[in-house]
Motif scaffolding. Sequence first.
Motif, PDB file in Angstrom:
ATOM      1  N   GLN A 374       0.827  -1.209   0.000  1.00  0.00           N
ATOM      2  CA  GLN A 374       0.000   0.000   0.000  1.00  0.00           C
ATOM      3  C   GLN A 374       0.862   1.261   0.000  1.00  0.00           C
ATOM      4  O   GLN A 374       0.486   2.268  -0.605  1.00  0.00           O
ATOM      5  CB  GLN A 374      -0.942  -0.015   1.201  1.00  0.00           C
ATOM      6  CG  GLN A 374      -2.106  -0.997   1.027  1.00  0.00           C
ATOM      7  CD  GLN A 374      -2.933  -1.163   2.287  1.00  0.00           C
ATOM      8  OE1 GLN A 374      -2.389  -1.268   3.385  1.00  0.00           O
ATOM      9  NE2 GLN A 374      -4.253  -1.180   2.133  1.00  0.00           N
ATOM     10  N   MET A 375       2.028   1.232   0.655  1.00  0.00           N
ATOM     11  CA  MET A 375       2.917   2.392   0.616  1.00  0.00           C
ATOM     12  C   MET A 375       3.363   2.667  -0.819  1.00  0.00           C
ATOM     13  O   MET A 375       3.426   3.829  -1.255  1.00  0.00           O
ATOM     14  CB  MET A 375       4.150   2.167   1.503  1.00  0.00           C
ATOM     15  CG  MET A 375       3.877   1.931   2.982  1.00  0.00           C
ATOM     16  SD  MET A 375       2.885   3.200   3.810  1.00  0.00           S
ATOM     17  CE  MET A 375       1.277   2.376   3.851  1.00  0.00           C
ATOM     18  N   HIS A 376       3.663   1.613  -1.559  1.00  0.00           N
ATOM     19  CA  HIS A 376       4.077   1.780  -2.953  1.00  0.00           C
ATOM     20  C   HIS A 376       2.943   2.357  -3.790  1.00  0.00           C
ATOM     21  O   HIS A 376       3.168   3.237  -4.640  1.00  0.00           O
ATOM     22  CB  HIS A 376       4.547   0.438  -3.518  1.00  0.00           C
ATOM     23  CG  HIS A 376       5.922   0.045  -3.083  1.00  0.00           C
ATOM     24  ND1 HIS A 376       7.059   0.440  -3.761  1.00  0.00           N
ATOM     25  CD2 HIS A 376       6.349  -0.687  -2.021  1.00  0.00           C
ATOM     26  CE1 HIS A 376       8.127  -0.045  -3.152  1.00  0.00           C
ATOM     27  NE2 HIS A 376       7.729  -0.735  -2.096  1.00  0.00           N
ATOM     28  N   VAL A 377       1.727   1.895  -3.557  1.00  0.00           N
ATOM     29  CA  VAL A 377       0.589   2.402  -4.328  1.00  0.00           C
ATOM     30  C   VAL A 377       0.348   3.877  -4.019  1.00  0.00           C
ATOM     31  O   VAL A 377       0.113   4.689  -4.926  1.00  0.00           O
ATOM     32  CB  VAL A 377      -0.673   1.574  -4.040  1.00  0.00           C
ATOM     33  CG1 VAL A 377      -1.906   2.219  -4.673  1.00  0.00           C
ATOM     34  CG2 VAL A 377      -0.507   0.151  -4.561  1.00  0.00           C
ATOM     35  N   VAL A 378       0.404   4.244  -2.732  1.00  0.00           N
ATOM     36  CA  VAL A 378       0.225   5.652  -2.354  1.00  0.00           C
ATOM     37  C   VAL A 378       1.260   6.518  -3.060  1.00  0.00           C
ATOM     38  O   VAL A 378       0.936   7.566  -3.641  1.00  0.00           O
ATOM     39  CB  VAL A 378       0.322   5.821  -0.823  1.00  0.00           C
ATOM     40  CG1 VAL A 378       0.424   7.301  -0.453  1.00  0.00           C
ATOM     41  CG2 VAL A 378      -0.889   5.205  -0.133  1.00  0.00           C
ATOM     42  N   ALA A 379       2.515   6.103  -3.036  1.00  0.00           N
ATOM     43  CA  ALA A 379       3.574   6.876  -3.667  1.00  0.00           C
ATOM     44  C   ALA A 379       3.366   6.968  -5.189  1.00  0.00           C
ATOM     45  O   ALA A 379       3.613   8.027  -5.799  1.00  0.00           O
ATOM     46  CB  ALA A 379       4.938   6.259  -3.377  1.00  0.00           C
ATOM     47  N   GLU A 380       2.908   5.895  -5.799  1.00  0.00           N
ATOM     48  CA  GLU A 380       2.645   5.913  -7.237  1.00  0.00           C
ATOM     49  C   GLU A 380       1.552   6.907  -7.597  1.00  0.00           C
ATOM     50  O   GLU A 380       1.649   7.622  -8.599  1.00  0.00           O
ATOM     51  CB  GLU A 380       2.283   4.505  -7.719  1.00  0.00           C
ATOM     52  CG  GLU A 380       3.461   3.528  -7.712  1.00  0.00           C
ATOM     53  CD  GLU A 380       3.022   2.084  -7.861  1.00  0.00           C
ATOM     54  OE1 GLU A 380       1.809   1.841  -8.064  1.00  0.00           O
ATOM     55  OE2 GLU A 380       3.885   1.190  -7.765  1.00  0.00           O
ATOM     56  N   VAL A 381       0.523   6.951  -6.779  1.00  0.00           N
ATOM     57  CA  VAL A 381      -0.564   7.898  -7.028  1.00  0.00           C
ATOM     58  C   VAL A 381      -0.074   9.329  -6.834  1.00  0.00           C
ATOM     59  O   VAL A 381      -0.383  10.227  -7.645  1.00  0.00           O
ATOM     60  CB  VAL A 381      -1.773   7.608  -6.122  1.00  0.00           C
ATOM     61  CG1 VAL A 381      -2.839   8.694  -6.273  1.00  0.00           C
ATOM     62  CG2 VAL A 381      -2.370   6.238  -6.452  1.00  0.00           C
ATOM     63  N   VAL A 382       0.705   9.563  -5.777  1.00  0.00           N
ATOM     64  CA  VAL A 382       1.256  10.913  -5.575  1.00  0.00           C
ATOM     65  C   VAL A 382       2.099  11.319  -6.784  1.00  0.00           C
ATOM     66  O   VAL A 382       1.984  12.447  -7.283  1.00  0.00           O
ATOM     67  CB  VAL A 382       2.080  10.974  -4.271  1.00  0.00           C
ATOM     68  CG1 VAL A 382       2.802  12.321  -4.164  1.00  0.00           C
ATOM     69  CG2 VAL A 382       1.194  10.768  -3.045  1.00  0.00           C
ATOM     70  N   ALA A 383       2.935  10.413  -7.254  1.00  0.00           N
ATOM     71  CA  ALA A 383       3.794  10.732  -8.401  1.00  0.00           C
ATOM     72  C   ALA A 383       2.962  11.076  -9.625  1.00  0.00           C
ATOM     73  O   ALA A 383       3.273  12.034 -10.340  1.00  0.00           O
ATOM     74  CB  ALA A 383       4.713   9.545  -8.706  1.00  0.00           C
ATOM     75  N   ASP A 384       1.924  10.317  -9.865  1.00  0.00           N
ATOM     76  CA  ASP A 384       1.083  10.564 -11.036  1.00  0.00           C
ATOM     77  C   ASP A 384       0.354  11.910 -10.914  1.00  0.00           C
ATOM     78  O   ASP A 384       0.291  12.679 -11.886  1.00  0.00           O
ATOM     79  CB  ASP A 384       0.075   9.432 -11.196  1.00  0.00           C
ATOM     80  CG  ASP A 384      -0.737   9.561 -12.480  1.00  0.00           C
ATOM     81  OD1 ASP A 384      -0.124   9.600 -13.570  1.00  0.00           O
ATOM     82  OD2 ASP A 384      -1.981   9.646 -12.394  1.00  0.00           O
ATOM     83  N   VAL A 385      -0.166  12.193  -9.732  1.00  0.00           N
ATOM     84  CA  VAL A 385      -0.903  13.447  -9.547  1.00  0.00           C
ATOM     85  C   VAL A 385       0.038  14.650  -9.629  1.00  0.00           C
ATOM     86  O   VAL A 385      -0.302  15.676 -10.222  1.00  0.00           O
ATOM     87  CB  VAL A 385      -1.659  13.429  -8.199  1.00  0.00           C
ATOM     88  CG1 VAL A 385      -2.240  14.800  -7.886  1.00  0.00           C
ATOM     89  CG2 VAL A 385      -2.773  12.382  -8.232  1.00  0.00           C
ATOM     90  N   VAL A 386       1.244  14.513  -9.060  1.00  0.00           N
ATOM     91  CA  VAL A 386       2.224  15.610  -9.153  1.00  0.00           C
ATOM     92  C   VAL A 386       2.557  15.874 -10.614  1.00  0.00           C
ATOM     93  O   VAL A 386       2.657  17.039 -11.055  1.00  0.00           O
ATOM     94  CB  VAL A 386       3.495  15.275  -8.351  1.00  0.00           C
ATOM     95  CG1 VAL A 386       4.623  16.250  -8.694  1.00  0.00           C
ATOM     96  CG2 VAL A 386       3.206  15.321  -6.840  1.00  0.00           C
ATOM     97  N   ALA A 387       2.717  14.829 -11.401  1.00  0.00           N
ATOM     98  CA  ALA A 387       3.058  15.006 -12.816  1.00  0.00           C
ATOM     99  C   ALA A 387       1.947  15.671 -13.599  1.00  0.00           C
ATOM    100  O   ALA A 387       2.194  16.329 -14.620  1.00  0.00           O
ATOM    101  CB  ALA A 387       3.378  13.647 -13.430  1.00  0.00           C
ATOM    102  N   ARG A 388       0.706  15.533 -13.114  1.00  0.00           N
ATOM    103  CA  ARG A 388      -0.443  16.067 -13.854  1.00  0.00           C
ATOM    104  C   ARG A 388      -0.917  17.432 -13.357  1.00  0.00           C
ATOM    105  O   ARG A 388      -1.741  18.071 -13.996  1.00  0.00           O
ATOM    106  CB  ARG A 388      -1.627  15.087 -13.736  1.00  0.00           C
ATOM    107  CG  ARG A 388      -1.391  13.734 -14.394  1.00  0.00           C
ATOM    108  CD  ARG A 388      -2.520  12.778 -14.014  1.00  0.00           C
ATOM    109  NE  ARG A 388      -2.336  11.460 -14.605  1.00  0.00           N
ATOM    110  CZ  ARG A 388      -2.877  11.075 -15.758  1.00  0.00           C
ATOM    111  NH1 ARG A 388      -3.626  11.911 -16.457  1.00  0.00           N
ATOM    112  NH2 ARG A 388      -2.676   9.846 -16.201  1.00  0.00           N
ATOM    113  N   THR A 389      -0.440  17.851 -12.166  1.00  0.00           N
ATOM    114  CA  THR A 389      -0.988  19.070 -11.543  1.00  0.00           C
ATOM    115  C   THR A 389      -0.071  20.276 -11.784  1.00  0.00           C
ATOM    116  O   THR A 389       1.132  20.181 -11.562  1.00  0.00           O
ATOM    117  CB  THR A 389      -1.166  18.859 -10.034  1.00  0.00           C
ATOM    118  OG1 THR A 389      -1.986  17.701  -9.828  1.00  0.00           O
ATOM    119  CG2 THR A 389      -1.836  20.068  -9.401  1.00  0.00           C
TER     120      THR A 389
END
Length: 389
Positions: A374-389
């Motif tokens: 779950q830590m990896h998934v959270v970090a993946e989502v943060v990375a994706d959102v940072v790249a899009r925002t």
Amino acid sequence: MNDRAQQLLADLPQWPRYGDEERVGLVRALEQGQWWRMGGSEVDSFEREFGERHGSPYTLAVTNGTHALELALQVLGVGHGTEVIVPAFTFISSSQAAQRLGAVAVPVDVDPDTYCLDPEAAARAVTARTAAIMPVHMAGHFADMDALGKLSADTGVPLIQDAAHAHGAEWDGRKVGELGSVAAFSFQNGKLMTAGEGGAVTFPDEATYQEAFLRHSCGRSRTDKKYFHETSGSNFRLNEFSAAVLRAQLGRLDEQIALREQRAPLLAGLLAEIPGVVPQGRDERVTANPHYMQMFRLPGYSEERRNALVEALVARGVPAFVAFRAIYRSDGFWENAAPDETVDEVAARCPHTEAINADCVWLHHRTLLGTEEQMHVVAEVVADVVART
């Protein structure tokens, strides 16, 4: 995001956590027949157990964390004509507790890495009217208690630790109650231990504790039967049901801290690999961090862009929040006992707080009770959102 990732985020542990221990405690409090602290035993037992866990010889349970701060400040002599040094980056109760006593709250800047009170900034703010210095252990990370302890010794100004985030924390192997100063805790719904509301104050000496006890019970001693109110005060007494719940919460605190101490370095390391993301740092003298929040900054972000990023994270299932607003940027700060400065003047001497005010994000501590996957998934989502925002 695939279906498994979505499910992993949905399955992050919820908060508050509870079980049969809380149920048993509530029934125990109910059936004892006395539901307030003067007749029951739950509050007394909780104070003893909490004090033992936090290295404090004297502990007083109170109605909430804000009242804990207010009471602690009052017994240290804070009132009209005095000043209290507070971090500019904190929840506003830190300043409002002083202001409700008539003291001027003086915001000072924080360290840009730990987000805790900057000892050098605090030293510059000390005046002849300074009655207390209030470090906040932000997100469970201790303020620099070595430097602040020296400042207190050199100036004679007492410290009061705002330990609302620091249940179970340790500084260089010492617990909050072992550092020689008064400390205030919160048990509000989001805290590391909770009964919905509640608070506690720990004291290094009996005299200060006894005065606080009187003031938290309308100035009345435990044994008074004839309404002799020895001091002014208010009713800050904790009820027996809340204490019963908190005894159960205390029982699982160490296990939860141990798990967060495993997960936090993993998640922080993953977040640090994301371009533009800077996790909260950690002083090597912090020997136990309960991790009230997983905090990180996005240097260069405007407040509006940061807010949009948080909204996007929440929409994706990550329990994200904007960080606290700088206290001087809330209208409530200026209503009573504010410093004789403008917002812009305070902001000019608090550049780190200004930046954190705009670019900081925190993830709820329940995130850190999840699995490594779950830590990896959270970090993946943060990375994706940072790249899009």
